[in-house]
Design a protein around this motif. Structure first.
Motif, PDB file in Angstrom:
ATOM      1  N   ALA A  45       0.767  -1.236  -0.058  1.00  0.00           N
ATOM      2  CA  ALA A  45       0.154   0.033  -0.058  1.00  0.00           C
ATOM      3  C   ALA A  45       0.852   0.921  -0.049  1.00  0.00           C
ATOM      4  O   ALA A  45       0.545   2.094  -0.763  1.00  0.00           O
ATOM      5  N   TRP A  46       2.058   1.397   0.821  1.00  0.00           N
ATOM      6  CA  TRP A  46       2.737   2.526   0.896  1.00  0.00           C
ATOM      7  C   TRP A  46       3.429   2.717  -0.521  1.00  0.00           C
ATOM      8  O   TRP A  46       3.710   4.009  -0.787  1.00  0.00           O
ATOM      9  N   HIS A  47       3.649   1.585  -1.102  1.00  0.00           N
ATOM     10  CA  HIS A  47       4.297   1.795  -2.620  1.00  0.00           C
ATOM     11  C   HIS A  47       3.264   2.488  -3.359  1.00  0.00           C
ATOM     12  O   HIS A  47       3.745   3.418  -4.437  1.00  0.00           O
ATOM     13  N   VAL A  48       1.996   2.218  -3.373  1.00  0.00           N
ATOM     14  CA  VAL A  48       1.208   3.129  -4.285  1.00  0.00           C
ATOM     15  C   VAL A  48       0.854   4.247  -3.582  1.00  0.00           C
ATOM     16  O   VAL A  48       0.798   5.405  -4.608  1.00  0.00           O
ATOM     17  N   LEU A  49       0.999   4.471  -2.304  1.00  0.00           N
ATOM     18  CA  LEU A  49       0.805   6.019  -1.601  1.00  0.00           C
ATOM     19  C   LEU A  49       1.988   6.931  -2.328  1.00  0.00           C
ATOM     20  O   LEU A  49       1.989   8.063  -2.767  1.00  0.00           O
ATOM     21  N   ARG A  50       3.088   6.322  -2.483  1.00  0.00           N
ATOM     22  CA  ARG A  50       4.476   6.875  -2.856  1.00  0.00           C
ATOM     23  C   ARG A  50       4.538   7.116  -4.256  1.00  0.00           C
ATOM     24  O   ARG A  50       5.223   8.143  -4.897  1.00  0.00           O
ATOM     25  N   LYS A  68     -12.618  13.325   0.037  1.00  0.00           N
ATOM     26  CA  LYS A  68     -11.940  12.265  -0.221  1.00  0.00           C
ATOM     27  C   LYS A  68     -11.166  12.227  -1.510  1.00  0.00           C
ATOM     28  O   LYS A  68     -11.770  12.542  -2.781  1.00  0.00           O
ATOM     29  N   TYR A  69      -9.999  11.628  -1.435  1.00  0.00           N
ATOM     30  CA  TYR A  69      -9.354  11.490  -2.744  1.00  0.00           C
ATOM     31  C   TYR A  69      -8.804  10.162  -3.091  1.00  0.00           C
ATOM     32  O   TYR A  69      -8.751   9.210  -1.922  1.00  0.00           O
ATOM     33  N   SER A  70      -8.467   9.771  -4.209  1.00  0.00           N
ATOM     34  CA  SER A  70      -8.239   8.388  -4.708  1.00  0.00           C
ATOM     35  C   SER A  70      -7.000   8.298  -5.386  1.00  0.00           C
ATOM     36  O   SER A  70      -6.852   8.985  -6.369  1.00  0.00           O
ATOM     37  N   VAL A  71      -6.022   7.562  -4.907  1.00  0.00           N
ATOM     38  CA  VAL A  71      -4.640   7.353  -5.306  1.00  0.00           C
ATOM     39  C   VAL A  71      -4.651   6.221  -5.857  1.00  0.00           C
ATOM     40  O   VAL A  71      -5.013   5.094  -5.106  1.00  0.00           O
ATOM     41  N   GLU A  72      -4.238   5.823  -7.274  1.00  0.00           N
ATOM     42  CA  GLU A  72      -4.213   4.653  -7.976  1.00  0.00           C
ATOM     43  C   GLU A  72      -2.739   4.336  -8.283  1.00  0.00           C
ATOM     44  O   GLU A  72      -2.228   5.083  -8.909  1.00  0.00           O
ATOM     45  N   GLY A  73      -2.580   3.079  -8.636  1.00  0.00           N
ATOM     46  CA  GLY A  73      -1.347   2.527  -8.994  1.00  0.00           C
ATOM     47  C   GLY A  73      -1.231   1.186  -8.827  1.00  0.00           C
ATOM     48  O   GLY A  73      -1.986   0.580  -7.984  1.00  0.00           O
ATOM     49  N   HIS A  74      -0.262   0.505  -9.551  1.00  0.00           N
ATOM     50  CA  HIS A  74       0.380  -0.921  -9.220  1.00  0.00           C
ATOM     51  C   HIS A  74       1.201  -1.312  -8.027  1.00  0.00           C
ATOM     52  O   HIS A  74       1.994  -0.298  -7.805  1.00  0.00           O
ATOM     53  N   GLU A  75       0.648  -2.203  -7.313  1.00  0.00           N
ATOM     54  CA  GLU A  75       1.641  -2.528  -6.057  1.00  0.00           C
ATOM     55  C   GLU A  75       2.507  -3.504  -6.632  1.00  0.00           C
ATOM     56  O   GLU A  75       2.546  -3.901  -7.846  1.00  0.00           O
ATOM     57  N   LYS A  79      -0.718  -6.009  -8.851  1.00  0.00           N
ATOM     58  CA  LYS A  79      -2.307  -5.684  -8.399  1.00  0.00           C
ATOM     59  C   LYS A  79      -2.638  -4.098  -8.670  1.00  0.00           C
ATOM     60  O   LYS A  79      -1.888  -3.061  -8.212  1.00  0.00           O
ATOM     61  N   TRP A  80      -3.693  -3.618  -9.407  1.00  0.00           N
ATOM     62  CA  TRP A  80      -4.014  -2.407  -9.403  1.00  0.00           C
ATOM     63  C   TRP A  80      -4.791  -2.064  -8.266  1.00  0.00           C
ATOM     64  O   TRP A  80      -5.734  -2.435  -7.920  1.00  0.00           O
ATOM     65  N   LEU A  81      -4.143  -0.895  -7.448  1.00  0.00           N
ATOM     66  CA  LEU A  81      -4.792  -0.362  -6.084  1.00  0.00           C
ATOM     67  C   LEU A  81      -5.346   0.738  -6.231  1.00  0.00           C
ATOM     68  O   LEU A  81      -4.866   1.603  -6.956  1.00  0.00           O
ATOM     69  N   VAL A  98      -8.998   0.502   0.722  1.00  0.00           N
ATOM     70  CA  VAL A  98      -8.324   0.192  -0.370  1.00  0.00           C
ATOM     71  C   VAL A  98      -9.042  -0.833  -0.982  1.00  0.00           C
ATOM     72  O   VAL A  98      -9.912  -1.900  -0.503  1.00  0.00           O
ATOM     73  N   PHE A  99      -9.006  -0.938  -2.411  1.00  0.00           N
ATOM     74  CA  PHE A  99      -9.289  -2.036  -3.318  1.00  0.00           C
ATOM     75  C   PHE A  99      -8.795  -2.159  -4.348  1.00  0.00           C
ATOM     76  O   PHE A  99      -8.181  -1.348  -5.111  1.00  0.00           O
ATOM     77  N   SER A 100      -8.902  -3.363  -4.918  1.00  0.00           N
ATOM     78  CA  SER A 100      -8.078  -3.756  -6.339  1.00  0.00           C
ATOM     79  C   SER A 100      -8.987  -3.640  -7.328  1.00  0.00           C
ATOM     80  O   SER A 100     -10.283  -3.916  -7.238  1.00  0.00           O
ATOM     81  N   VAL A 101      -8.364  -3.211  -8.619  1.00  0.00           N
ATOM     82  CA  VAL A 101      -9.143  -3.588  -9.872  1.00  0.00           C
ATOM     83  C   VAL A 101      -8.559  -4.293 -10.687  1.00  0.00           C
ATOM     84  O   VAL A 101      -7.509  -4.174 -11.203  1.00  0.00           O
ATOM     85  N   ALA A 102      -9.349  -5.556 -10.979  1.00  0.00           N
ATOM     86  CA  ALA A 102      -8.658  -6.691 -11.657  1.00  0.00           C
ATOM     87  C   ALA A 102      -8.474  -6.466 -13.172  1.00  0.00           C
ATOM     88  O   ALA A 102      -7.354  -6.853 -13.579  1.00  0.00           O
ATOM     89  N   ALA A 103      -9.292  -5.602 -13.630  1.00  0.00           N
ATOM     90  CA  ALA A 103      -9.118  -5.171 -14.999  1.00  0.00           C
ATOM     91  C   ALA A 103      -8.013  -4.345 -15.315  1.00  0.00           C
ATOM     92  O   ALA A 103      -7.200  -4.614 -16.556  1.00  0.00           O
ATOM     93  N   LYS A 104      -7.173  -3.676 -14.404  1.00  0.00           N
ATOM     94  CA  LYS A 104      -6.062  -2.922 -14.667  1.00  0.00           C
ATOM     95  C   LYS A 104      -4.739  -3.643 -14.102  1.00  0.00           C
ATOM     96  O   LYS A 104      -3.676  -3.114 -14.169  1.00  0.00           O
ATOM     97  N   ALA A 105      -4.846  -4.912 -13.520  1.00  0.00           N
ATOM     98  CA  ALA A 105      -3.598  -5.597 -13.237  1.00  0.00           C
ATOM     99  C   ALA A 105      -2.655  -6.014 -14.120  1.00  0.00           C
ATOM    100  O   ALA A 105      -2.973  -6.153 -15.146  1.00  0.00           O
TER     101      ALA A 105
END
Length: 107
Positions: A45-50, A68-75, A79-81, A98-105
């Motif tokens: 999760a910290w990887h995606v935050l960074r 509320k903000y949404s930060v997105e990226g690959h862990e 996995k796309w978080l 936090v949740f994953s989006v399988a379509a973007k993995a």
């Protein structure tokens, strides 16, 4: 008093600053539960935050007054978080969920 809404780039920079010395990131109970449900670790999760990106404008939470903000990226494992958070202060971010989006993995 809740903070005003911020543009995505400014919110992203502030989030990164929260990860540095003098800032803080508070993982809420729901966030911790969903992290476990997704089979993820705090370092992932910290990887995606960074490294992640805020693509969408913030959403106003009428109940709390927070934005509320949404930060997105690959862990690291691909996995796309999406991590939803708000700012409690300029240098303090609160992780909501936090949740994953399988379509973007990857892979």
């Amino acid at each position: 008093m809740p903070m005003a809404a911020l543009k995505a780039g400014i919110a992203q920079d502030m989030l990164r600053a929260c990860l540095e010395k003098g800032g803080s990131v508070i993982p809420g109970q729901h966030f911790r539960g969903e992290l476990k449900n997704e089979g993820l670790t705090f370092p992932a999760a910290w990887h995606v935050l960074r490294k992640g990106v805020i693509f969408k404008p913030p959403e106003h939470n009428v109940k709390t007054g927070d934005w509320k903000y949404s930060v997105e990226g690959h862990e690291p494992d691909g996995k796309w978080l999406v991590i939803v958070f708000c700012f409690k202060e300029v240098n303090r971010a609160y992780l909501i969920t936090v949740f994953s989006v399988a379509a973007k993995a990857r892979g």
